[in-house]
Design a protein around this motif. Structure first.
Motif, mmCIF file in Angstrom:
data_model
loop_
_atom_site.group_PDB
_atom_site.id
_atom_site.type_symbol
_atom_site.label_atom_id
_atom_site.label_comp_id
_atom_site.label_asym_id
_atom_site.label_seq_id
_atom_site.Cartn_x
_atom_site.Cartn_y
_atom_site.Cartn_z
ATOM 1 N N TRP A 45 0.824 -1.213 0.000
ATOM 2 C CA TRP A 45 0.000 0.000 0.000
ATOM 3 C C TRP A 45 0.856 1.260 0.000
ATOM 4 C CZ3 TRP A 45 0.474 3.710 3.696
ATOM 5 C CH2 TRP A 45 1.109 3.359 4.895
ATOM 6 N N SER A 46 2.014 1.220 0.642
ATOM 7 C CA SER A 46 2.848 2.423 0.697
ATOM 8 C C SER A 46 3.390 2.792 -0.673
ATOM 9 C CB SER A 46 4.000 2.228 1.684
ATOM 10 O OG SER A 46 4.861 1.180 1.264
ATOM 11 N N PHE A 47 3.608 1.796 -1.527
ATOM 12 C CA PHE A 47 4.048 2.070 -2.897
ATOM 13 C C PHE A 47 2.943 2.771 -3.669
ATOM 14 C CE2 PHE A 47 3.817 0.573 -7.325
ATOM 15 C CZ PHE A 47 4.974 1.139 -7.832
ATOM 16 N N VAL A 48 1.717 2.259 -3.576
ATOM 17 C CA VAL A 48 0.592 2.878 -4.273
ATOM 18 C C VAL A 48 0.357 4.284 -3.728
ATOM 19 C CG1 VAL A 48 -1.877 2.694 -4.766
ATOM 20 C CG2 VAL A 48 -0.454 0.629 -4.743
ATOM 21 N N PHE A 49 0.459 4.452 -2.407
ATOM 22 C CA PHE A 49 0.312 5.777 -1.799
ATOM 23 C C PHE A 49 1.381 6.734 -2.323
ATOM 24 C CE2 PHE A 49 1.659 8.714 1.603
ATOM 25 C CZ PHE A 49 0.507 9.462 1.729
ATOM 26 N N GLY A 50 2.608 6.242 -2.461
ATOM 27 C CA GLY A 50 3.689 7.076 -2.973
ATOM 28 C C GLY A 50 3.462 7.502 -4.409
ATOM 29 N N VAL A 51 3.011 6.560 -5.252
ATOM 30 C CA VAL A 51 2.750 6.884 -6.654
ATOM 31 C C VAL A 51 1.641 7.930 -6.763
ATOM 32 C CG1 VAL A 51 1.852 5.966 -8.824
ATOM 33 C CG2 VAL A 51 3.592 4.697 -7.567
ATOM 34 N N VAL A 52 0.548 7.717 -6.033
ATOM 35 C CA VAL A 52 -0.571 8.661 -6.092
ATOM 36 C C VAL A 52 -0.157 10.025 -5.539
ATOM 37 C CG1 VAL A 52 -2.891 9.133 -5.214
ATOM 38 C CG2 VAL A 52 -2.306 6.840 -5.999
ATOM 39 N N SER A 53 0.614 10.035 -4.464
ATOM 40 C CA SER A 53 1.018 11.296 -3.851
ATOM 41 C C SER A 53 1.950 12.088 -4.753
ATOM 42 C CB SER A 53 1.695 11.030 -2.499
ATOM 43 O OG SER A 53 0.810 10.413 -1.600
ATOM 44 N N ILE A 54 2.921 11.400 -5.341
ATOM 45 C CA ILE A 54 3.938 12.111 -6.119
ATOM 46 C C ILE A 54 3.442 12.409 -7.526
ATOM 47 C CG2 ILE A 54 6.242 11.883 -7.123
ATOM 48 C CD1 ILE A 54 6.991 10.346 -4.550
ATOM 49 N N TYR A 55 2.890 11.408 -8.200
ATOM 50 C CA TYR A 55 2.377 11.657 -9.549
ATOM 51 C C TYR A 55 1.079 12.456 -9.519
ATOM 52 C CZ TYR A 55 5.665 8.647 -12.038
ATOM 53 O OH TYR A 55 6.795 8.112 -12.601
ATOM 54 N N GLY A 56 0.178 12.072 -8.628
ATOM 55 C CA GLY A 56 -1.139 12.695 -8.628
ATOM 56 C C GLY A 56 -1.173 14.056 -7.970
ATOM 57 N N ILE A 57 -0.622 14.151 -6.749
ATOM 58 C CA ILE A 57 -0.743 15.389 -5.984
ATOM 59 C C ILE A 57 0.423 16.343 -6.253
ATOM 60 C CG2 ILE A 57 -0.917 16.354 -3.660
ATOM 61 C CD1 ILE A 57 -2.259 13.757 -2.790
ATOM 62 N N ASN A 58 1.657 15.831 -6.159
ATOM 63 C CA ASN A 58 2.814 16.715 -6.317
ATOM 64 C C ASN A 58 3.010 17.154 -7.767
ATOM 65 O OD1 ASN A 58 5.137 18.068 -5.185
ATOM 66 N ND2 ASN A 58 6.390 16.537 -6.206
ATOM 67 N N GLN A 59 3.006 16.186 -8.698
ATOM 68 C CA GLN A 59 3.243 16.529 -10.102
ATOM 69 C C GLN A 59 1.969 16.908 -10.837
ATOM 70 O OE1 GLN A 59 5.950 14.121 -12.460
ATOM 71 N NE2 GLN A 59 6.769 13.161 -10.626
ATOM 72 N N GLY A 60 0.882 16.193 -10.597
ATOM 73 C CA GLY A 60 -0.364 16.489 -11.290
ATOM 74 C C GLY A 60 -1.033 17.744 -10.766
ATOM 75 N N PHE A 61 -1.496 17.684 -9.512
ATOM 76 C CA PHE A 61 -2.169 18.826 -8.896
ATOM 77 C C PHE A 61 -1.218 20.013 -8.726
ATOM 78 C CE2 PHE A 61 -3.622 21.238 -5.191
ATOM 79 C CZ PHE A 61 -4.942 21.490 -5.535
#
Length: 489
Positions: A45-61
């Protein structure tokens, strides 16, 4: 042993649920949930959380807010010309070009026994400091503003290369899920970008570009949180005296890999296809907001336009995941590159005001063009991302994937500077747009020129020509066995 068997059983159950065929309308809702559950169980789960946080929130948003904020900051606060803005944008993107350096650090220089976690933490701190500098300083000199923006991009690039290494490592351990992981990255980025662009114009209007940079400290802080939560085994008794030799070995491995025709040929195609597609977005942005010759879009409208581009990118990711992920690379790239050039003609029609003659409002026409362009761009590069992730040698995953992506970013830099030079030669300024149509026409012609270079791309589909990665030894950093049969021969 009991816990391991339970994890294995849960993993298999989640995988079966995710791979089940369509079950009607209800599956449209539950399908993505099963898919996320499967990835969380298989990858942690921490890997999926990291991907969503970095790609989705940090880079995307965060990237969406940063893009609109930077556009208005350069135009209204620093008051630079569009051609100059293109050059400065290229300068601030240099950290993305030297991504192999960050990749080497994460691969061969662990900190306190960890290869990934400390780099997430440090990059998050750098991002917070950089954004605070721009937001809190009243009249920051242009040079220091560019340095701060470059530092912010450095923070994002380090986090990106670190999570790329995690994705590449998981792709090697789970080759059948490589496309799913790239889809997770793309979907997270697209959804985050959609949300960011949707509210960016409102925030620019309410708190200004500097206030937006202040908000960007939150996504940067989240990157540090990923570093604290990520599940990563600690390396004990690491010999730091061998770091220099590891750097040399990694460099040698990358050079050995790049000398193979099945590797350098796609890399050359990726660079040239980016470089020749000149970027003149700053000229278009200044025209969008001009009150005399342009449509004079408001800040909110500009944000909504870019949000529709994020919708197009999201649709492209969904279309690739569900329909096109098994198609041959050359076929995909031929049609997407051709459509990419044709979609650029919408900008020409807009600047020439053809849409008004057809009774189509500027806003509707721009939204359609942005959505179509971003969807085609996403469809064009997702299969190459899958190919890139599967070309990464074990042990230097972050470095080599970063090298492949830095080649793309070097092409983006060449495109940005080339577009700035074109705008300068055609005398497109903050208030003069008479030759903008010619710049668009030249760009569109160059967009289709990479069709002549498709022979550089492998023939097979990206999910089958790397199947031998499952049998690769963990300490093998060469690609001799990995690249056999890339062309389907």
């Amino acid at each position: 042993m009991v816990e391991e068997e339970e994890n294995t059983e849960a993993c298999g159950k989640a995988t079966e649920e995710a791979d089940e065929p369509n079950k009607g309308l209800c599956y449209c809702f539950w399908g993505p949930i099963y898919w996320f559950k499967m990835l969380a169980v298989e990858m942690h789960w921490s890997f999926v959380f990291g991907v969503v946080s970095i790609y989705g929130i940090n880079q995307g948003f965060g990237g969406a807010l940063a893009r609109i904020g930077t556009e208005y900051y350069m135009k209204d606060d620093q008051k630079v010309q569009p051609s100059e803005a293109q050059i400065y944008t290229g300068i601030t993107s240099i950290p993305w070009i030297i991504k192999p350096i960050w990749g080497l650090l994460t691969d061969v220089l662990p900190i306190l026994g960890y290869r990934r976690r400390p780099y997430f933490i440090l990059s998050g701190l750098l991002g917070v400091v950089s954004m605070l500098l721009i937001s809190l300083h009243r009249k920051l000199h242009l040079v220091f503003a560019i340095l701060a923006l470059t530092s912010g991009n450095t923070a994002v690039a380090v986090a990106d290369v670190t999570v790329d290494a995690c994705v590449a490592q998981k792709s090697i351990c789970h080759p059948s899920r490589a496309a799913d992981m790239q889809s997770l990255c793309a979907l997270s980025y697209s959804i985050g970008g959609l949300l960011g662009f949707s509210i960016s114009g409102v925030f620019i209007h309410l708190i200004g570009p500097k206030g937006v940079f202040g908000l960007l400290t939150l996504p940067a802080a989240l990157v540090s949180l990923v570093g604290f939560l990520l599940a990563e085994p600690q390396m004990s008794n690491f010999d730091y005296s061998e770091v220099n030799q590891k750097f040399l070995d990694a460099t040698k491995a990358m050079w050995t890999t790049l000398k193979c025709p099945d590797v350098w040929r796609p890399c050359l195609y990726m660079y040239l296809s980016f470089a020749v597609s000149l970027n003149i977005n700053e000229g278009l942005f200044y025209w969008y907001t001009d009150s005399k010759e342009g449509p004079s879009f408001s800040k909110e409208t500009v944000g909504y336009i870019f949000s529709m581009g994020a919708v197009g990118a999201l649709l492209g990711a969904i279309l690739y995941q569900n329909v096109l992920k098994d198609k041959h690379l050359r076929d995909m790239l031929f049609w997407t590159q051709l459509l990419f050039g044709l979609a650029g003609m919408l900008d020409l029609m807009l600047v020439q005001r053809v849409n008004l003659k057809l009774g189509i409002p500027d806003y509707i026409f721009v939204v359609i063009g942005e959505a179509v362009s971003q969807m085609i761009t996403r469809l064009k590069w997702m299969p190459l991302l899958v190919l890139s992730s599967k070309l990464c040698p074990s042990g230097i995953e972050g470095t080599f994937f970063a090298l492949l992506m830095s080649i793309d970013n070097l092409g983006v830099l060449s495109s940005s500077w080339g577009g700035g030079l074109l705008l300068h030669l055609l005398n497109v300024t903050r208030t003069k747009f008479h030759n903008l149509w010619l710049a668009i026409l030249i760009r569109n012609i160059l967009r289709v020129s990479p069709l002549c270079l498709l022979f550089l791309v492998p023939k097979g589909d990206p999910n089958t020509f790397m199947d031998d990665t499952e049998d690769r030894e963990p300490d093998n950093i060469e690609l001799a066995s990995l690249i056999n049969g890339v062309d389907g021969r």
